[in-house]
Design a protein around this motif. Structure first.
Motif, PDB file in Angstrom:
ATOM      1  N   ASP A  48       0.879  -0.808  -0.088  1.00 21.95           N
ATOM      2  CA  ASP A  48      -0.255  -0.373   0.147  1.00 21.95           C
ATOM      3  C   ASP A  48       1.284   1.371  -0.048  1.00 21.95           C
ATOM      4  O   ASP A  48       0.369   1.780  -0.851  1.00 21.95           O
ATOM      5  CB  ASP A  48      -0.733  -0.017   0.991  1.00 21.95           C
ATOM      6  N   ARG A  49       1.775   1.068   0.857  1.00 18.56           N
ATOM      7  CA  ARG A  49       2.747   2.375   0.866  1.00 18.56           C
ATOM      8  C   ARG A  49       3.646   3.166   0.050  1.00 18.56           C
ATOM      9  O   ARG A  49       3.327   3.967  -0.778  1.00 18.56           O
ATOM     10  CB  ARG A  49       3.267   1.802   2.373  1.00 18.56           C
ATOM     11  N   PHE A  50       4.034   1.574  -0.930  1.00 18.64           N
ATOM     12  CA  PHE A  50       5.103   1.724  -1.988  1.00 18.64           C
ATOM     13  C   PHE A  50       4.511   1.415  -3.009  1.00 18.64           C
ATOM     14  O   PHE A  50       4.534   1.994  -4.373  1.00 18.64           O
ATOM     15  CB  PHE A  50       6.382   0.660  -2.048  1.00 18.64           C
ATOM     16  N   GLY A  51       3.134   1.135  -3.820  1.00 16.18           N
ATOM     17  CA  GLY A  51       2.407   1.163  -4.947  1.00 16.18           C
ATOM     18  C   GLY A  51       2.482  -0.055  -5.732  1.00 16.18           C
ATOM     19  O   GLY A  51       1.488   0.732  -6.719  1.00 16.18           O
ATOM     20  N   ALA A  52       2.807  -0.732  -4.776  1.00 16.37           N
ATOM     21  CA  ALA A  52       2.850  -2.281  -5.415  1.00 16.37           C
ATOM     22  C   ALA A  52       3.283  -2.979  -4.555  1.00 16.37           C
ATOM     23  O   ALA A  52       3.920  -3.018  -3.608  1.00 16.37           O
ATOM     24  CB  ALA A  52       3.869  -2.034  -6.915  1.00 16.37           C
TER      25      ALA A  52
ATOM     26  N   PRO B  77       9.568  -6.598  -8.300  1.00 11.57           N
ATOM     27  CA  PRO B  77       9.032  -5.485 -10.037  1.00 11.57           C
ATOM     28  C   PRO B  77       9.494  -4.108  -9.310  1.00 11.57           C
ATOM     29  O   PRO B  77       9.623  -3.727  -8.297  1.00 11.57           O
ATOM     30  CB  PRO B  77       7.422  -5.404  -9.362  1.00 11.57           C
ATOM     31  N   ALA B  78       9.773  -3.828 -10.660  1.00 12.86           N
ATOM     32  CA  ALA B  78      10.725  -2.546 -10.705  1.00 12.86           C
ATOM     33  C   ALA B  78       9.437  -1.376 -10.060  1.00 12.86           C
ATOM     34  O   ALA B  78       9.888  -0.470  -9.300  1.00 12.86           O
ATOM     35  CB  ALA B  78      10.675  -2.169 -12.530  1.00 12.86           C
ATOM     36  N   ALA B  79       8.297  -1.137 -10.275  1.00 13.09           N
ATOM     37  CA  ALA B  79       7.520  -0.362  -9.721  1.00 13.09           C
ATOM     38  C   ALA B  79       7.623  -0.640  -8.337  1.00 13.09           C
ATOM     39  O   ALA B  79       7.355   0.597  -7.235  1.00 13.09           O
ATOM     40  CB  ALA B  79       5.903  -1.375 -10.024  1.00 13.09           C
ATOM     41  N   ALA B  80       7.676  -1.831  -7.779  1.00 10.90           N
ATOM     42  CA  ALA B  80       7.888  -1.748  -5.816  1.00 10.90           C
ATOM     43  C   ALA B  80       9.182  -1.566  -5.351  1.00 10.90           C
ATOM     44  O   ALA B  80       9.477  -0.706  -4.548  1.00 10.90           O
ATOM     45  CB  ALA B  80       7.900  -3.900  -5.254  1.00 10.90           C
TER      46      ALA B  80
ATOM     47  N   GLY C 178       9.011   2.206  -5.835  1.00 12.09           N
ATOM     48  CA  GLY C 178       8.290   3.253  -5.021  1.00 12.09           C
ATOM     49  C   GLY C 178       9.529   2.983  -3.740  1.00 12.09           C
ATOM     50  O   GLY C 178       9.520   4.676  -3.146  1.00 12.09           O
ATOM     51  N   VAL C 179      10.087   2.237  -3.466  1.00 13.42           N
ATOM     52  CA  VAL C 179      11.242   2.363  -2.155  1.00 13.42           C
ATOM     53  C   VAL C 179      12.055   3.581  -2.755  1.00 13.42           C
ATOM     54  O   VAL C 179      12.389   3.931  -1.760  1.00 13.42           O
ATOM     55  CB  VAL C 179      11.497   0.340  -1.905  1.00 13.42           C
ATOM     56  N   ARG C 180      12.179   3.272  -3.650  1.00  8.32           N
ATOM     57  CA  ARG C 180      13.492   4.631  -4.172  1.00  8.32           C
ATOM     58  C   ARG C 180      12.576   5.796  -3.607  1.00  8.32           C
ATOM     59  O   ARG C 180      14.001   6.659  -3.054  1.00  8.32           O
ATOM     60  CB  ARG C 180      14.422   3.596  -5.281  1.00  8.32           C
ATOM     61  N   ASP C 181      12.217   5.803  -4.207  1.00  4.41           N
ATOM     62  CA  ASP C 181      11.662   7.011  -4.121  1.00  4.41           C
ATOM     63  C   ASP C 181      11.339   7.564  -2.920  1.00  4.41           C
ATOM     64  O   ASP C 181      11.520   9.034  -2.241  1.00  4.41           O
ATOM     65  CB  ASP C 181      10.159   7.421  -4.910  1.00  4.41           C
ATOM     66  N   TYR C 182      10.974   7.203  -1.793  1.00  7.54           N
ATOM     67  CA  TYR C 182      10.252   7.034  -0.300  1.00  7.54           C
ATOM     68  C   TYR C 182      12.242   6.961   0.434  1.00  7.54           C
ATOM     69  O   TYR C 182      12.232   8.183   0.483  1.00  7.54           O
ATOM     70  CB  TYR C 182       9.980   6.060   0.216  1.00  7.54           C
ATOM     71  N   LEU C 183      12.896   6.407  -0.024  1.00  7.49           N
ATOM     72  CA  LEU C 183      14.456   6.453   0.926  1.00  7.49           C
ATOM     73  C   LEU C 183      15.548   7.942   0.419  1.00  7.49           C
ATOM     74  O   LEU C 183      15.365   8.820   1.008  1.00  7.49           O
ATOM     75  CB  LEU C 183      15.150   5.207   0.013  1.00  7.49           C
ATOM     76  N   LEU C 184      15.041   8.141  -1.169  1.00  6.26           N
ATOM     77  CA  LEU C 184      15.155   9.448  -1.692  1.00  6.26           C
ATOM     78  C   LEU C 184      14.892  11.110  -1.219  1.00  6.26           C
ATOM     79  O   LEU C 184      15.373  11.633  -1.212  1.00  6.26           O
ATOM     80  CB  LEU C 184      15.642   9.569  -2.917  1.00  6.26           C
TER      81      LEU C 184
END
Length: 182
Positions: A61-65, A79-82, A85-91
């Motif tokens: 839910d949090r990372f969209g995938a 999956p690339a989308a997961a 999502g984590v990369r964008d959050y961490l950055l």
């Protein structure tokens, strides 16, 4: 002392944020939350599902995938989308928050559990229990070694709580502005 260590890491910034993020993303493929240790109906399999099911649901839910679990010790390509999502959050984290997130991931043996912990989606006692899941299941079957398991559990409780407390303190700094490293 663990809080001081996190502060020193954030201040000294020994690795560039991009390198920390890349390491955490690489670790996601073998994340403890996603590596299934046993079949359903076994003590370890059932304990893992109970401890990590809410974490993987929160993460999807949090990372969209959704993330891809695996029964292989080598994990599964996520999956690339997961990953995105984590990369964008961490950055988007400042250096204080990133230091806490990286420490939580290492201590919890799981990026997803560590992030759920620092975001408050999982309470410290639940994160401690999940991070020690295999040890606790083995101790339940084979016995508890006094002066060993109890000390490990106490150390884990301190190590897991520290990043959760640290990130809450970092997010409530009076002079902090979102998006700044200050």
């Amino acid at each position: 002392m663990p809080l001081m260590g996190l502060a020193a890491t954030a201040i000294d910034d020994p690795k560039p944020a991009g390198a920390v993020v890349a390491t955490l993303l690489d670790y996601l493929h073998t994340d403890a939350a996603l590596c299934l240790p046993g079949e359903a109906g076994t003590p370890l399999g059932d304990a893992h599902a109970a401890a990590f099911g809410p974490v993987t649901s929160w993460a999807a839910d949090r990372f969209g995938a959704p993330f891809r679990p695996s029964s292989s010790i080598f994990g599964a390509a996520q999956p690339a989308a997961a990953l995105a999502g984590v990369r964008d959050y961490l950055l988007a984290l400042d250096r204080w928050e990133l230091a806490a997130a990286a420490a939580a991931a290492g201590t919890c043996k799981s990026v997803l559990l560590g992030l759920a912990l620092v975001e408050g989606a999982v309470a410290v006692p639940a994160a401690v229990a999940a991070s020690r899941l295999e040890e606790e299941v083995q101790a339940a079957e084979w016995g508890w070694v006094e002066g060993g398991h109890d000390l490990d559990a106490a150390g884990a409780a301190v190590a897991v709580a520290a990043p959760a407390v640290f990130v809450r303190l970092a997010r409530h700094r009076p002079h902090k502005e979102r998006g700044s490293d200050g």
